[in-house]
Design a protein around this motif. Structure first.
Motif, PDB file in Angstrom:
ATOM      1  N   VAL A   1       0.872  -1.168   0.000  1.00  0.00           N
ATOM      2  CA  VAL A   1       0.000   0.000   0.000  1.00  0.00           C
ATOM      3  C   VAL A   1       0.908   1.216   0.000  1.00  0.00           C
ATOM      4  O   VAL A   1       1.752   1.369   0.892  1.00  0.00           O
TER       5      VAL A   1
ATOM      6  N   VAL B   1      -5.092   5.899  -0.908  1.00  0.00           N
ATOM      7  CA  VAL B   1      -3.835   5.162  -1.023  1.00  0.00           C
ATOM      8  C   VAL B   1      -3.929   4.243  -2.236  1.00  0.00           C
ATOM      9  O   VAL B   1      -5.000   4.051  -2.803  1.00  0.00           O
TER      10      VAL B   1
ATOM     11  N   ALA C   1      -3.053   0.399  -3.574  1.00  0.00           N
ATOM     12  CA  ALA C   1      -2.642  -0.982  -3.321  1.00  0.00           C
ATOM     13  C   ALA C   1      -2.268  -1.621  -4.653  1.00  0.00           C
ATOM     14  O   ALA C   1      -3.054  -1.596  -5.609  1.00  0.00           O
TER      15      ALA C   1
ATOM     16  N   HIS D   1       1.520   5.258   0.259  1.00  0.00           N
ATOM     17  CA  HIS D   1       0.942   6.440   0.898  1.00  0.00           C
ATOM     18  C   HIS D   1       1.573   7.728   0.369  1.00  0.00           C
ATOM     19  O   HIS D   1       1.385   8.794   0.968  1.00  0.00           O
TER      20      HIS D   1
ATOM     21  N   HIS E   1       3.553  -1.372   3.962  1.00  0.00           N
ATOM     22  CA  HIS E   1       3.163  -0.011   3.598  1.00  0.00           C
ATOM     23  C   HIS E   1       4.434   0.706   3.146  1.00  0.00           C
ATOM     24  O   HIS E   1       5.494   0.543   3.755  1.00  0.00           O
TER      25      HIS E   1
ATOM     26  N   LEU F   1      -1.454  -8.362   1.678  1.00  0.00           N
ATOM     27  CA  LEU F   1      -0.543  -7.228   1.687  1.00  0.00           C
ATOM     28  C   LEU F   1       0.707  -7.556   2.483  1.00  0.00           C
ATOM     29  O   LEU F   1       0.655  -8.240   3.506  1.00  0.00           O
TER      30      LEU F   1
END
Length: 126
Positions: free
Chosen positions: A24, A37, A39, A26, A105, A102
């Motif tokens: 993900v 965001v 993904a 940001h 981040h 996932l």
């Protein structure tokens, strides 16, 4: 093999190899373009087979990357480094289940102030 498409069908494609490194993002650009965001997961460029690319357009986001989207419906589909042999595919573009979880981040140093990251995944500043 996975199938993916935009909302209007102007761009549709198959992913012929397993996607890797689902993350993900940001960063400011991803938040502006997606509304929150982004993904995505990576795959070699050669593993994408377009069934329809009639409305696929590319935006040169910097001197190092470009972003692929459908010019008709606006769906953002790809993030692609120019000097690499892989592309990131938007997980939301995949039709049906992805079979992925996932992994992390990224670019959390640019995260918006209006939300918190509350899962236990690793967080990379860049």
């Amino acid at each position: 093999m996975l199938h993916a498409s935009c909302n209007c069908g102007g761009v549709s494609f198959r992913i012929l190899e397993p996607l890797t490194e689902p993350s993900v993002c940001h960063c400011t650009q991803c938040r502006k373009q997606s509304g929150h965001v982004f993904a995505s997961a990576n795959v070699p460029k050669t593993a994408i087979r377009f069934l329809n690319a009639e409305t696929l357009r590319w935006f040169q986001a910097s001197d190092k990357v470009r972003r692929g989207f459908c010019q008709r419906c606006g769906c953002w589909l790809f993030w692609e480094p120019l000097q690499k042999d892989w592309t990131s595919v938007a997980l939301g573009a995949i039709d049906g289940d992805t079979g992925l979880k996932l992994d992390r981040h990224i670019f959390v140093a640019e995260k918006g102030d209006y939300y918190d990251i509350t899962d236990s995944l690793p967080q990379n500043a860049h």
